[in-house]
Design a protein around this motif. Structure first.
Motif, PDB file in Angstrom:
ATOM      1  N   MET A 101       1.144  -0.781   0.284  1.00  5.02           N
ATOM      2  CA  MET A 101      -0.013   0.311  -0.206  1.00  5.02           C
ATOM      3  C   MET A 101       1.217   1.317   0.110  1.00  5.02           C
ATOM      4  SD  MET A 101      -3.135  -1.038  -0.054  1.00  5.02           S
ATOM      5  CE  MET A 101      -4.403  -2.251   0.529  1.00  5.02           C
ATOM      6  N   GLY A 102       2.034   1.126   0.531  1.00 11.33           N
ATOM      7  CA  GLY A 102       2.812   2.174   0.453  1.00 11.33           C
ATOM      8  C   GLY A 102       3.459   2.942  -1.150  1.00 11.33           C
ATOM      9  N   MET A 103       4.964   2.469  -0.702  1.00 12.84           N
ATOM     10  CA  MET A 103       6.006   2.669  -1.864  1.00 12.84           C
ATOM     11  C   MET A 103       6.299   1.590  -2.736  1.00 12.84           C
ATOM     12  SD  MET A 103       8.856   5.212  -2.116  1.00 12.84           S
ATOM     13  CE  MET A 103       9.882   4.650  -1.175  1.00 12.84           C
ATOM     14  N   LYS A 104       7.101   0.453  -2.149  1.00 12.61           N
ATOM     15  CA  LYS A 104       8.085  -0.455  -2.869  1.00 12.61           C
ATOM     16  C   LYS A 104       7.225  -1.630  -3.923  1.00 12.61           C
ATOM     17  CE  LYS A 104      11.030  -4.638  -0.838  1.00 12.61           C
ATOM     18  NZ  LYS A 104       9.873  -5.643  -1.745  1.00 12.61           N
ATOM     19  N   GLY A 105       6.105  -1.686  -3.507  1.00 19.12           N
ATOM     20  CA  GLY A 105       5.011  -2.615  -4.609  1.00 19.12           C
ATOM     21  C   GLY A 105       4.902  -3.808  -3.383  1.00 19.12           C
ATOM     22  N   GLY A 106       5.176  -5.169  -4.502  1.00 22.19           N
ATOM     23  CA  GLY A 106       4.601  -6.607  -4.123  1.00 22.19           C
ATOM     24  C   GLY A 106       5.624  -7.366  -4.242  1.00 22.19           C
ATOM     25  N   ALA A 107       5.719  -8.731  -3.896  1.00 21.28           N
ATOM     26  CA  ALA A 107       6.952  -9.087  -4.256  1.00 21.28           C
ATOM     27  C   ALA A 107       6.691 -10.610  -4.740  1.00 21.28           C
ATOM     28  CB  ALA A 107       7.414  -9.746  -2.524  1.00 21.28           C
ATOM     29  N   THR A 108       5.580 -10.900  -5.915  1.00 18.57           N
ATOM     30  CA  THR A 108       5.364 -12.440  -6.599  1.00 18.57           C
ATOM     31  C   THR A 108       6.268 -11.676  -7.749  1.00 18.57           C
ATOM     32  OG1 THR A 108       3.642 -10.731  -7.467  1.00 18.57           O
ATOM     33  CG2 THR A 108       2.905 -11.496  -5.555  1.00 18.57           C
ATOM     34  N   GLY A 109       6.824 -10.615  -8.695  1.00 13.90           N
ATOM     35  CA  GLY A 109       7.938 -10.616  -9.306  1.00 13.90           C
ATOM     36  C   GLY A 109       6.716 -10.209 -10.343  1.00 13.90           C
ATOM     37  N   GLY A 110       7.129  -9.609 -11.594  1.00 17.10           N
ATOM     38  CA  GLY A 110       6.856  -8.982 -12.556  1.00 17.10           C
ATOM     39  C   GLY A 110       7.375  -9.469 -14.028  1.00 17.10           C
ATOM     40  N   GLY A 111       6.249  -8.584 -14.762  1.00 23.76           N
ATOM     41  CA  GLY A 111       5.877  -9.597 -15.861  1.00 23.76           C
ATOM     42  C   GLY A 111       5.635 -10.823 -16.460  1.00 23.76           C
ATOM     43  N   PHE A 112       5.958 -11.635 -17.461  1.00 30.78           N
ATOM     44  CA  PHE A 112       5.638 -12.492 -17.628  1.00 30.78           C
ATOM     45  C   PHE A 112       6.866 -13.318 -16.606  1.00 30.78           C
ATOM     46  CE2 PHE A 112       4.499 -10.832 -21.031  1.00 30.78           C
ATOM     47  CZ  PHE A 112       3.325 -11.621 -21.855  1.00 30.78           C
ATOM     48  N   ALA A 113       7.429 -12.844 -15.666  1.00 29.36           N
ATOM     49  CA  ALA A 113       7.928 -14.025 -14.125  1.00 29.36           C
ATOM     50  C   ALA A 113       7.133 -13.609 -12.848  1.00 29.36           C
ATOM     51  CB  ALA A 113       9.467 -13.719 -14.530  1.00 29.36           C
ATOM     52  N   GLN A 114       6.318 -14.329 -13.024  1.00 34.33           N
ATOM     53  CA  GLN A 114       6.109 -13.814 -11.839  1.00 34.33           C
ATOM     54  C   GLN A 114       4.987 -14.967 -11.180  1.00 34.33           C
ATOM     55  OE1 GLN A 114       2.963 -10.611 -11.495  1.00 34.33           O
ATOM     56  NE2 GLN A 114       2.383 -10.252 -13.809  1.00 34.33           N
ATOM     57  N   VAL A 115       4.306 -15.085 -10.145  1.00 36.83           N
ATOM     58  CA  VAL A 115       3.299 -16.357  -9.736  1.00 36.83           C
ATOM     59  C   VAL A 115       2.810 -16.067  -8.517  1.00 36.83           C
ATOM     60  CG1 VAL A 115       5.759 -17.331  -7.844  1.00 36.83           C
ATOM     61  CG2 VAL A 115       5.184 -15.419  -6.801  1.00 36.83           C
ATOM     62  N   LEU A 116       1.382 -17.296  -8.809  1.00 41.37           N
ATOM     63  CA  LEU A 116      -0.241 -16.406  -8.827  1.00 41.37           C
ATOM     64  C   LEU A 116      -0.727 -17.594  -8.141  1.00 41.37           C
ATOM     65  CD1 LEU A 116      -0.516 -17.046 -12.939  1.00 41.37           C
ATOM     66  CD2 LEU A 116      -0.462 -14.794 -11.868  1.00 41.37           C
ATOM     67  N   PRO A 117      -1.553 -16.952  -7.640  1.00 37.85           N
ATOM     68  CA  PRO A 117      -2.498 -15.645  -7.628  1.00 37.85           C
ATOM     69  C   PRO A 117      -2.295 -14.091  -7.140  1.00 37.85           C
ATOM     70  CG  PRO A 117      -3.660 -16.983  -6.620  1.00 37.85           C
ATOM     71  CD  PRO A 117      -2.562 -17.447  -6.598  1.00 37.85           C
ATOM     72  N   MET A 118      -1.640 -14.002  -8.523  1.00 35.83           N
ATOM     73  CA  MET A 118      -0.662 -11.883  -8.287  1.00 35.83           C
ATOM     74  C   MET A 118      -1.483 -11.044  -6.688  1.00 35.83           C
ATOM     75  SD  MET A 118      -0.198  -9.194  -8.741  1.00 35.83           S
ATOM     76  CE  MET A 118      -0.078  -8.122  -9.610  1.00 35.83           C
ATOM     77  N   GLU A 119      -2.927 -11.406  -7.061  1.00 38.22           N
ATOM     78  CA  GLU A 119      -3.370 -10.581  -6.251  1.00 38.22           C
ATOM     79  C   GLU A 119      -3.979 -10.957  -4.861  1.00 38.22           C
ATOM     80  OE1 GLU A 119      -6.567 -11.600  -9.809  1.00 38.22           O
ATOM     81  OE2 GLU A 119      -4.113 -12.125  -9.185  1.00 38.22           O
ATOM     82  N   ASP A 120      -4.254 -12.254  -4.783  1.00 38.18           N
ATOM     83  CA  ASP A 120      -4.238 -13.091  -3.222  1.00 38.18           C
ATOM     84  C   ASP A 120      -2.733 -13.375  -2.908  1.00 38.18           C
ATOM     85  OD1 ASP A 120      -6.902 -13.395  -4.800  1.00 38.18           O
ATOM     86  OD2 ASP A 120      -6.355 -15.427  -4.695  1.00 38.18           O
ATOM     87  N   ILE A 121      -1.858 -13.278  -3.105  1.00 39.70           N
ATOM     88  CA  ILE A 121      -0.531 -13.606  -2.781  1.00 39.70           C
ATOM     89  C   ILE A 121      -0.279 -11.934  -2.194  1.00 39.70           C
ATOM     90  CG2 ILE A 121       1.699 -13.965  -3.172  1.00 39.70           C
ATOM     91  CD1 ILE A 121       1.500 -15.452  -4.548  1.00 39.70           C
ATOM     92  N   ASN A 122      -0.156 -11.094  -3.366  1.00 36.83           N
ATOM     93  CA  ASN A 122      -0.051  -9.556  -2.598  1.00 36.83           C
ATOM     94  C   ASN A 122      -0.935  -8.920  -1.606  1.00 36.83           C
ATOM     95  OD1 ASN A 122       2.796  -8.652  -3.642  1.00 36.83           O
ATOM     96  ND2 ASN A 122       1.602  -8.663  -5.692  1.00 36.83           N
ATOM     97  N   LEU A 123      -1.731  -9.558  -1.340  1.00 38.35           N
ATOM     98  CA  LEU A 123      -2.553  -8.466  -0.198  1.00 38.35           C
ATOM     99  C   LEU A 123      -3.318 -10.055   0.943  1.00 38.35           C
ATOM    100  CD1 LEU A 123      -6.264  -7.507  -2.869  1.00 38.35           C
ATOM    101  CD2 LEU A 123      -4.620  -6.631  -1.481  1.00 38.35           C
ATOM    102  N   HIS A 124      -4.097 -10.418   0.928  1.00 37.42           N
ATOM    103  CA  HIS A 124      -4.431 -11.284   2.213  1.00 37.42           C
ATOM    104  C   HIS A 124      -3.842 -12.977   2.157  1.00 37.42           C
ATOM    105  CE1 HIS A 124      -7.108  -8.136   4.381  1.00 37.42           C
ATOM    106  NE2 HIS A 124      -7.375  -7.875   3.287  1.00 37.42           N
ATOM    107  N   PHE A 125      -3.273 -13.058   0.974  1.00 36.44           N
ATOM    108  CA  PHE A 125      -3.106 -14.261   1.113  1.00 36.44           C
ATOM    109  C   PHE A 125      -3.898 -15.506   1.597  1.00 36.44           C
ATOM    110  CE2 PHE A 125       0.964 -16.975   0.050  1.00 36.44           C
ATOM    111  CZ  PHE A 125       0.797 -17.839  -0.928  1.00 36.44           C
ATOM    112  N   THR A 126      -3.497 -16.274   2.723  1.00 38.22           N
ATOM    113  CA  THR A 126      -3.734 -17.689   3.481  1.00 38.22           C
ATOM    114  C   THR A 126      -3.800 -17.065   5.124  1.00 38.22           C
ATOM    115  OG1 THR A 126      -1.443 -18.381   3.673  1.00 38.22           O
ATOM    116  CG2 THR A 126      -3.086 -19.852   1.756  1.00 38.22           C
ATOM    117  N   GLY A 127      -3.901 -15.418   5.015  1.00 38.08           N
ATOM    118  CA  GLY A 127      -3.471 -15.044   6.625  1.00 38.08           C
ATOM    119  C   GLY A 127      -2.399 -15.479   7.075  1.00 38.08           C
ATOM    120  N   ASP A 128      -1.728 -15.833   6.389  1.00 37.62           N
ATOM    121  CA  ASP A 128      -0.640 -15.925   7.456  1.00 37.62           C
ATOM    122  C   ASP A 128       0.163 -14.880   7.551  1.00 37.62           C
ATOM    123  OD1 ASP A 128      -0.025 -18.678   6.467  1.00 37.62           O
ATOM    124  OD2 ASP A 128       1.884 -18.433   5.309  1.00 37.62           O
ATOM    125  N   ILE A 129       0.094 -13.739   7.798  1.00 38.55           N
ATOM    126  CA  ILE A 129       0.986 -12.670   8.595  1.00 38.55           C
ATOM    127  C   ILE A 129      -0.397 -11.879   9.712  1.00 38.55           C
ATOM    128  CG2 ILE A 129       1.431 -10.443   8.474  1.00 38.55           C
ATOM    129  CD1 ILE A 129       2.871 -10.819   5.500  1.00 38.55           C
TER     130      ILE A 129
END
Length: 554
Positions: A101-129
């Protein structure tokens, strides 16, 4: 319409997570499904380990606002290995909502080198955090309830070492006062919030090797000091069992996939400039028992992420990297060579050559650990041939293997040259060595890190840090690895000193024992354990459409 990471991710076709599990050799009984494309891995239900896969560590030069693409290269390299028919799993950290939500961005890679589902992983994912946030704040509640209910342990409210946490950048919560409103509302005292990924519970979860080990590490955490200035641990409060219960599901690694269907395990996410910056031992060790090659990353540059990977994670996990990749870009090297961000599109091979001193130091650092690195030159569209040639020429003159990568645009295909060079390194024996022993004095460990890893002249401790060091020695806590809390932007503790500064002194202003995690956090500069949001947070561009799909998420 230009491609964005989000548009590429949402247009990709994902395989059912059971198929990814089959590819990784994970039996169905070991899967706990979180929908169609995410799952937890019940490690206790895996077949007995028959292999220990080789580890490829991806690190980088000192990061700049120009971007290096370390996570993107990590994912693309794994996909390249997959295209070469290697048995491979990529292991990554979980993103924190604060930077998202700040500045650095997510941590799922970029372009055609990404892990999926990108939106879920960058938001609440499986609730670990969120589970870590809950466990951390439950401990805070137990501490304050103990004070309210008679304070049998004689805790000094002025010396409560445990802070509350929130998975968000919120500077207003750095210092707070709690317990106001009279005797029924608790004991008034000063408190504060850290960001969740700076919680010791995050570090503990990422360095534990079993639920029993997790419980024991939680029990060892120092939470406060008595009026007699004696330390008090979670074990004395008696709540380590409750905390472990809250974390039992979060402790299980998460299985997802890359755009190209390579299995990906994403788990844990301690900050690299505050904590040790690596994904969990559970994730890495699970990947090692399933695949021949594990591609993983460490946070920021080799001075922070790789150094801590070696001295903390490798030491705790009793393994070491078999190959190391250092990611660099023409743009970032130009910034290290003195070019302003708004001038990076202008050709400037001389600035690239000046900035090469930063890359050279990171190569030197990795070599000190007994590993010969491979450079991944992550290509941008604005890069000029003479600029890239300057880097290639330097690498050839200094005997360093280097490969152009274009995984953002081409996926695994753009990382094949890099993968083949790394394959060659994996076939060679390594002479891995740590740069200090745990039993060395704290002063010696700091000297080694500052002089050998950062290239500085020496270390200076403030009066406060000296006092903390004497306390550490008094309690026998000094025989632990060092976890430096330092700016990621410079090899020094001054963010503005780019390139390869020399003759600088690192100032240690505080030393915080993390007995559960098993390291000493040494604070330098203005490092904040609760970051703030920038003037224009990334959240301003985020939204959802009428169908509930994410918009503006990078």
């Amino acid at each position: 319409m230009p491609f964005t990471d989000l548009s590429i991710a949402t247009s990709a076709t994902m395989l059912p997570i059971q198929e990814i599990a089959d590819k990784a050799g994970i039996p169905r009984k070991a899967l706990e499904l979180y929908g169609n494309f995410k799952a937890k891995i019940d490690v206790s239900s895996l077949p007995p380990a028959t292999k220990n896969g080789k580890v490829v560590l991806v690190t980088a030069i000192s990061p700049t606002p120009a971007g290096e693409g370390k996570s993107t290269v990590t994912v693309g390299l794994a996909d390249a290995f997959n295209q070469l028919k290697e048995s491979v799993i990529v292991a990554l950290r979980e993103p924190s909502l604060g930077p998202v939500m700040g500045m650095k961005g997510g941590a799922t890679g970029g372009g055609f080198a990404q892990v999926l589902p990108m939106e879920d992983i960058n938001l609440h994912f499986t609730g670990d955090i969120h589970a870590i946030t809950t466990a951390n704040n439950a401990l805070s509640a137990f501490i304050d309830n103990h004070l309210h209910q008679g304070n049998e342990l004689n805790l000094d409210p002025r010396r409560i070492a445990w802070k509350r946490v929130l998975d968000m950048n919120d500077r207003a919560l750095r210092q707070i006062t709690i317990g106001l409103g009279g005797p029924l509302q608790g004991v008034p005292r000063q408190d504060g919030f850290d960001i969740t990924v700076a919680s010791e519970i995050m570090a503990v979860l990422c360095l534990a090797t079993s639920l029993e080990d997790l419980k024991e590490k939680l029990a060892q955490m120092v939470i406060a000091y008595t009026y007699d200035k004696e330390p008090v641990t979670v074990r004395q409060l008696g709540v380590e069992g409750a905390l472990t219960m809250l974390l039992k599901d979060a402790f299980k690694p998460n299985l997802v996939q890359t755009i190209e269907g390579t299995p990906a395990i994403i788990h844990g996410g301690p900050f690299a400039n505050i904590a040790h910056g690596c994904n969990s031992l559970m994730a890495t060790n699970t990947a090692r028992r399933l695949a021949d090659i594990v591609v993983t990353e460490a946070g920021f540059g080799a001075d922070l992420g790789a150094e801590k990977f070696m001295h903390i994670k490798s030491r705790k996990g009793n393994f070491h990297p078999d190959a190391v990749v250092i990611v660099a870009t023409v743009r970032a090297l130009k910034m290290h060579g003195g070019v302003a961000k708004n001038e990076l599109t202008h050709p400037n091979a001389d600035a690239v050559r000046r900035g090469m001193t930063n890359l050279a130091k990171h190569v030197d650092t990795v070599r000190q650990f007994g590993i010969e690195p491979v450079i991944a030159l992550n290509r941008f569209m604005t890069d000029q041939e003479d600029e890239m040639h300057a880097i290639m020429e330097w690498a050839q003159e200094n005997g360093v293997k280097i490969a152009l990568t274009n995984v953002w645009e081409q996926g695994g295909k753009g990382g094949l040259e890099l993968a083949k060079l790394v394959q060659q390194e994996l076939m060679k024996p390594t002479e891995f060595k740590l740069l200090y022993d745990e039993t060395d004095s704290v002063e010696e460990k700091l000297r080694v890190i500052v002089q050998q890893v950062y290239g500085g002249a020496g270390v200076q401790l403030t009066d406060n840090a000296k006092r903390k060091l004497n306390e550490l020695k008094k309690y026998g806590w000094d025989a632990l690895p060092i976890c430096m809390a330092k700016t990621q932007y410079s090899l020094s503790d001054q963010p503005s000193l780019l390139g390869r500064p020399e003759g600088f002194t690192i100032t240690i202003r505080d030393i915080i024992p993390k007995l559960g995690a098993g390291f000493l956090v040494c604070l330098t500069g203005d490092i904040m354990t609760m970051p703030g949001l920038p003037k224009q947070p990334a959240a301003l561009k985020m939204d959802i459409d009428a169908a509930g799909n994410a918009v503006g998420l990078f």
